[in-house]
Every structure is written in structure tokens, then in C-alpha cells.
Design a protein around this motif. Sequence first.
Motif, PDB file in Angstrom:
ATOM      1  N   LEU A 169     -15.758   3.164  13.842  1.00  0.00           N
ATOM      2  CA  LEU A 169     -16.804   3.834  14.603  1.00  0.00           C
ATOM      3  C   LEU A 169     -17.984   2.896  14.823  1.00  0.00           C
ATOM      4  CD1 LEU A 169     -16.692   7.289  12.821  1.00  0.00           C
ATOM      5  CD2 LEU A 169     -15.533   6.564  14.884  1.00  0.00           C
ATOM      6  N   GLU A 170     -18.305   2.097  13.804  1.00  0.00           N
ATOM      7  CA  GLU A 170     -19.425   1.160  13.949  1.00  0.00           C
ATOM      8  C   GLU A 170     -19.119   0.125  15.016  1.00  0.00           C
ATOM      9  OE1 GLU A 170     -19.945  -0.129   9.985  1.00  0.00           O
ATOM     10  OE2 GLU A 170     -20.929   1.740   9.389  1.00  0.00           O
ATOM     11  N   ALA A 171     -17.866  -0.359  15.018  1.00  0.00           N
ATOM     12  CA  ALA A 171     -17.465  -1.340  16.026  1.00  0.00           C
ATOM     13  C   ALA A 171     -17.616  -0.743  17.421  1.00  0.00           C
ATOM     14  CB  ALA A 171     -16.025  -1.775  15.791  1.00  0.00           C
ATOM     15  N   ALA A 172     -17.173   0.535  17.561  1.00  0.00           N
ATOM     16  CA  ALA A 172     -17.268   1.186  18.865  1.00  0.00           C
ATOM     17  C   ALA A 172     -18.720   1.298  19.300  1.00  0.00           C
ATOM     18  CB  ALA A 172     -16.624   2.573  18.798  1.00  0.00           C
ATOM     19  N   ARG A 173     -19.586   1.618  18.328  1.00  0.00           N
ATOM     20  CA  ARG A 173     -20.998   1.745  18.669  1.00  0.00           C
ATOM     21  C   ARG A 173     -21.566   0.379  19.065  1.00  0.00           C
ATOM     22  NH1 ARG A 173     -23.489   4.485  14.021  1.00  0.00           N
ATOM     23  NH2 ARG A 173     -21.724   5.886  14.248  1.00  0.00           N
ATOM     24  N   ALA A 174     -21.097  -0.651  18.369  1.00  0.00           N
ATOM     25  CA  ALA A 174     -21.574  -1.995  18.674  1.00  0.00           C
ATOM     26  C   ALA A 174     -21.161  -2.417  20.087  1.00  0.00           C
ATOM     27  CB  ALA A 174     -21.024  -2.985  17.655  1.00  0.00           C
ATOM     28  N   PHE A 175     -20.030  -1.870  20.551  1.00  0.00           N
ATOM     29  CA  PHE A 175     -19.600  -2.152  21.919  1.00  0.00           C
ATOM     30  C   PHE A 175     -20.440  -1.414  22.946  1.00  0.00           C
ATOM     31  CE2 PHE A 175     -15.474  -3.886  20.550  1.00  0.00           C
ATOM     32  CZ  PHE A 175     -15.402  -4.924  21.449  1.00  0.00           C
ATOM     33  N   GLY A 176     -21.334  -0.585  22.479  1.00  0.00           N
ATOM     34  CA  GLY A 176     -22.196   0.149  23.391  1.00  0.00           C
ATOM     35  C   GLY A 176     -21.543   1.377  23.994  1.00  0.00           C
ATOM     36  N   MET A 177     -20.507   1.893  23.346  1.00  0.00           N
ATOM     37  CA  MET A 177     -19.880   3.113  23.871  1.00  0.00           C
ATOM     38  C   MET A 177     -20.814   4.299  23.653  1.00  0.00           C
ATOM     39  SD  MET A 177     -15.934   3.165  22.753  1.00  0.00           S
ATOM     40  CE  MET A 177     -14.757   1.915  23.219  1.00  0.00           C
ATOM     41  N   ARG A 179     -21.616   8.282  22.803  1.00  0.00           N
ATOM     42  CA  ARG A 179     -21.090   9.098  21.699  1.00  0.00           C
ATOM     43  C   ARG A 179     -19.811   9.826  22.123  1.00  0.00           C
ATOM     44  NH1 ARG A 179     -25.709  12.536  18.850  1.00  0.00           N
ATOM     45  NH2 ARG A 179     -25.045  11.801  16.824  1.00  0.00           N
ATOM     46  N   TRP A 180     -19.848  10.372  23.334  1.00  0.00           N
ATOM     47  CA  TRP A 180     -18.697  11.132  23.821  1.00  0.00           C
ATOM     48  C   TRP A 180     -17.486  10.219  23.961  1.00  0.00           C
ATOM     49  CZ3 TRP A 180     -15.866  15.041  24.186  1.00  0.00           C
ATOM     50  CH2 TRP A 180     -14.968  15.227  25.240  1.00  0.00           C
ATOM     51  N   LYS A 181     -17.754   8.988  24.444  1.00  0.00           N
ATOM     52  CA  LYS A 181     -16.663   8.041  24.642  1.00  0.00           C
ATOM     53  C   LYS A 181     -16.073   7.616  23.304  1.00  0.00           C
ATOM     54  CE  LYS A 181     -15.883   4.429  28.002  1.00  0.00           C
ATOM     55  NZ  LYS A 181     -16.558   3.367  28.743  1.00  0.00           N
ATOM     56  N   ILE A 182     -16.938   7.399  22.302  1.00  0.00           N
ATOM     57  CA  ILE A 182     -16.437   7.055  20.961  1.00  0.00           C
ATOM     58  C   ILE A 182     -15.528   8.160  20.469  1.00  0.00           C
ATOM     59  CG2 ILE A 182     -17.082   6.743  18.548  1.00  0.00           C
ATOM     60  CD1 ILE A 182     -19.636   5.505  19.420  1.00  0.00           C
ATOM     61  N   PHE A 183     -15.996   9.389  20.642  1.00  0.00           N
ATOM     62  CA  PHE A 183     -15.211  10.520  20.162  1.00  0.00           C
ATOM     63  C   PHE A 183     -13.861  10.581  20.859  1.00  0.00           C
ATOM     64  CE2 PHE A 183     -14.006  15.004  20.637  1.00  0.00           C
ATOM     65  CZ  PHE A 183     -13.795  15.280  19.301  1.00  0.00           C
ATOM     66  N   ARG A 184     -13.883  10.395  22.187  1.00  0.00           N
ATOM     67  CA  ARG A 184     -12.672  10.580  22.966  1.00  0.00           C
ATOM     68  C   ARG A 184     -11.686   9.422  22.756  1.00  0.00           C
ATOM     69  NH1 ARG A 184     -12.310  10.020  28.954  1.00  0.00           N
ATOM     70  NH2 ARG A 184     -13.914   8.589  28.293  1.00  0.00           N
ATOM     71  N   ARG A 185     -12.207   8.188  22.707  1.00  0.00           N
ATOM     72  CA  ARG A 185     -11.327   7.028  22.686  1.00  0.00           C
ATOM     73  C   ARG A 185     -10.956   6.586  21.280  1.00  0.00           C
ATOM     74  NH1 ARG A 185     -12.841   3.091  27.078  1.00  0.00           N
ATOM     75  NH2 ARG A 185     -12.343   4.248  28.974  1.00  0.00           N
ATOM     76  N   ILE A 186     -11.858   6.744  20.313  1.00  0.00           N
ATOM     77  CA  ILE A 186     -11.618   6.183  18.979  1.00  0.00           C
ATOM     78  C   ILE A 186     -11.383   7.267  17.938  1.00  0.00           C
ATOM     79  CG2 ILE A 186     -12.468   4.584  17.242  1.00  0.00           C
ATOM     80  CD1 ILE A 186     -12.360   3.242  19.875  1.00  0.00           C
ATOM     81  N   TRP A 187     -12.368   8.184  17.852  1.00  0.00           N
ATOM     82  CA  TRP A 187     -12.364   9.072  16.705  1.00  0.00           C
ATOM     83  C   TRP A 187     -11.232  10.099  16.769  1.00  0.00           C
ATOM     84  CZ3 TRP A 187     -17.313  11.962  14.664  1.00  0.00           C
ATOM     85  CH2 TRP A 187     -17.266  11.954  13.281  1.00  0.00           C
ATOM     86  N   LEU A 188     -11.153  10.796  17.905  1.00  0.00           N
ATOM     87  CA  LEU A 188     -10.154  11.860  18.024  1.00  0.00           C
ATOM     88  C   LEU A 188      -8.728  11.325  17.928  1.00  0.00           C
ATOM     89  CD1 LEU A 188      -9.727  14.840  18.364  1.00  0.00           C
ATOM     90  CD2 LEU A 188      -9.697  14.534  20.819  1.00  0.00           C
TER      91      LEU A 188
END
Lengths: 269, 221
Positions: A169-177, A179-188
Motif C-alpha cells: 500500500l505504501e508503494a502504491a501511495r508513493a506512486f501517487g495513486m 485512494r480509490w485507485k489503490i483500493f481498486r488496483r492493489i488492496w481489493l
Amino acid sequence: MANEAAIINVVARTSLWLQPHRILLILIALGLVLAAAFFMRWDWLPQYYEMGLIGIWRSLWILAVTCILGFLFAVPLGLAQATGSFWFAAPAKAFCTIIRGTPLLIQLWLLYYGLGSLFPQYPWIRESWMWPYLRQAWPYGVLALTLSFAGYEGEVMRGAFAGVPKGQLEAARAFGMSRWKIFRRIWLPQAFYRALPTLTGETVLQLKSTPLVATISVIDIFAVSSKVRQDTYLTYEPLLLLALIYMTITGILVFAFSRIEARIPNKIG
Amino acid sequence: MVGLLHSIEIALGATCLGLLIGTGGAYGKLYGGPVVRDLLAVYTTVVRAVPELVLILLLYYAGTDLINQALTAIGYQRIDISGLAAGIAVLGFVQGAYSTEVIRGAILAIPQGQIEAARAYGMSPGLLLRRITLPAMLPFAIPGLANLWLIATKDTALLAVVGFYELALATRQAAGVTKAYFTFFFAAGVLYLLLSLFSNLIIGRVEAWSRRGMPSLKEAR
């Protein structure tokens, strides 16, 4: 050469599985099945054949709808428990505890007999567009099974969401995604992969709770077998066939889920 | 209230019977001959694949019928099997299949060296079971068995369908008489919930007791 080796491999595996005692057991089982086919009464089958098919279809339909709706409902439940503030987490946790702590039969009867007997007292409900649906039994059955699946699965999703490594999740945030995109692409997706083996078990459990809707007069395959038993005064034959049908559905479900599981990338986390 | 008592009685009896079957089944699956192993595999697979409701109906009618037929064949009179005994037997049979798997997993989780050491001391199999295997597998088995106990308390509600008088059926009758459906089912739900929460408390105690002397889960991580 490779072909031959493959054939030899298959033969070796079959012979390992088909040991003498297994052949004997299979023969005994076949004998039992044949005895059941010859000595029991199956002449009612053609008469109820169509009804049975409709019943199976209805059971499967209920299973699919409640599983999908329940899963959609379980995702926010799990998310609220895994990350939400106290005011989100506490109601979600209470909901899961209540659903998991009471029998499904009681929930079903509470909704159908309890709520169902409260509704007609209010004239505005009777006049609204929902009334034709609220008079039937199946919305209550679907609602109860959905809530129950959501309750059990919400707990599973909580663990799955919490189990996704923080670094991802931290990596995704570092990519500038966002919140919704992190949830949809990584977390879920990662949580879903983690929950999949449990999801198989939960779906089979859900299949095994569908016959309960027969107690509130929804005509599923279980209700059909009860009707056959009442009409023909046979005790065992319809029940044995029913058990066989459920075993087949379970087998197909487990097989389908194992195919899905084989497709996901392994070595997660 | 009598209904609640009956429910608890059945759940207790079924769990005990299930544990007995489970221990035997797990031993059979792990150490038994090939035939025993295959038969047990069929037993656990079939019972876990068929809905409890169907199994309860099937076993309830088939079981009582078979016993009566056997009795008449030997020359005794037909007996009326009490609902309590039949309910316990049926649920115990179902629970047995699940607990077989739980206990088998728990026995496999015991470090192999402990069992080998006990054999090297010349312990008889019975002593080995009592002194080593059962206590050592308990911490691994408790979470699964606790789940089974909770399932058992909820499965007792299904016996209402075959007409056994327990909490669910008692509620339904009371609700039917007074027409206060919502109130009664709500009360029954609360009773079941209290039973579950109370069990959770006790299970927590038992688990802590069975894990005594072992590193706590938090430290192990």
C-alpha cells in the motif's frame, strides 16, 4: 518419447490409486447403488422430473444471488473493521457477531414471520409498489441468506484486508495513486486472493444452508423432495436422491473454485 | 426455557459424541489400514458435502427405522426412541465428521519427536494417547473444536424441522399462539447470541489453560 513418458506416468498414478482393496470397495459401492436402483421405488421420478429441475435451478439461483450480494456487502464490512474509525468498526463488528452468533433458521423466521407480520399493519406499505414482493416468501429468504453470508464473509474479509502487506500500500501511495485507485488496483485484488480458499468453504456452507428457505415455503429442490415424500409416502428414496444432488453441486463448486484458484498468481505476500 | 435447556443438552451430547467419533476417526485416518482410511475418507467427504438438514432428516428417519427393524428381527418389541437420544446421535454423527478433520490436523501438528520419544519409553498405545497425544494436540485443536461447538449450538435449531421440541420450535409455537412473532423470534435470537458469547468466554479460558507453558501467540510472532 515425451508422450510415452506421460502415458507411463498416468498409468503409474492410476495403478497407485487403484489398489486391490479400492477396487473391492468400488465394487461394493456399485453393488449398493445397483441394489438401490432395483429394490427401491423410483417410478415417481418421471412425474416429478420437471419440478425437480425447476427446484434445482431455483436453489442455484438463490445460491448465486445471495453469494454475490453478500460478498458485495462483506467488502465494506471487512474494510470498516480493518481500518475504519471506531464509529464504523463497532457497528460492523456488532453486525458480524450477531449474525454469527444466532442460527440462520432463527434469522430466517424472524424476518419472514416477524417482519412479515409487522408489515401489513401499516397501510402505506400495503399501498406502495413493494407490496407485491413483500407478500412473497423468496425476498425474505434471499435477504436472510445474503445477510448471513455477509456476516460470515465480512469477518473473513477483515482478516484478508488486514493481511495485505503494508509495503504494497505504501508503494502504491508513493506512486501517487489516488485512494480509490489503490483500493481498486492493489488492496481489493490482494485481499480477494487471500480470501479465496475460505470463500470456497463459505460458498459450500451457503449451498448447504439454502434448503432452510424451504421452511418458509420457497419451492427449492429440498421442498420438491419433501413434496414427493408427502405425495408418495416414500421415506428414503427422495432423500437419497437429494443428498446425491447436493453432493454433485458441491463437487462442481469445489472444482470450479479450484480452477479459479489455480489462475491466480501464487507467492503473494 | 425448557426449549433452551433441551438445546444445550443436545449440543453438549452431540459435541461429546462428535469428539469420540472424531478422535477415533482421526486415529483411523492416520494409523489405520488402507480400507479403514478409505471408508473414513468417504464418511467425512459425504457428511461435509450434504446439507445438515438433509442429513438430519435422513438419519433421523433411517436411524430410528433401522433400530426398530433390527429389534423386531431379534425378537424384541419395537421401542420408541426418544427425540433427545435421536437428536444427539444424529448431530453427533455430523459433528464427528468435522471433528475428525480438526483432530487429524491437530495430531499432525504435534512435533513428531514427542510421539517417538513416548514410544521409545515403551508406552502402550493407550497410555500414549492419554498422556501425550491428547494433551499435546489440544492447543492446536481448541480453535477448530470451539467453532464446532458454536456450530452445534446453532444446528440444534435444525432439529425443529423434524419436530423435536427445542428452543426454535418452542419459540415458533409460542409465537403462533400469541401472534407476537417478532418479539418471540427476537428473544430467541438474543438467547442464542448470549449462549454463543458465554461459550466464547469459557473457550477463551480453556484455550489459555491448554496452552499453559507454551509461548504466547504474540511473542511467537
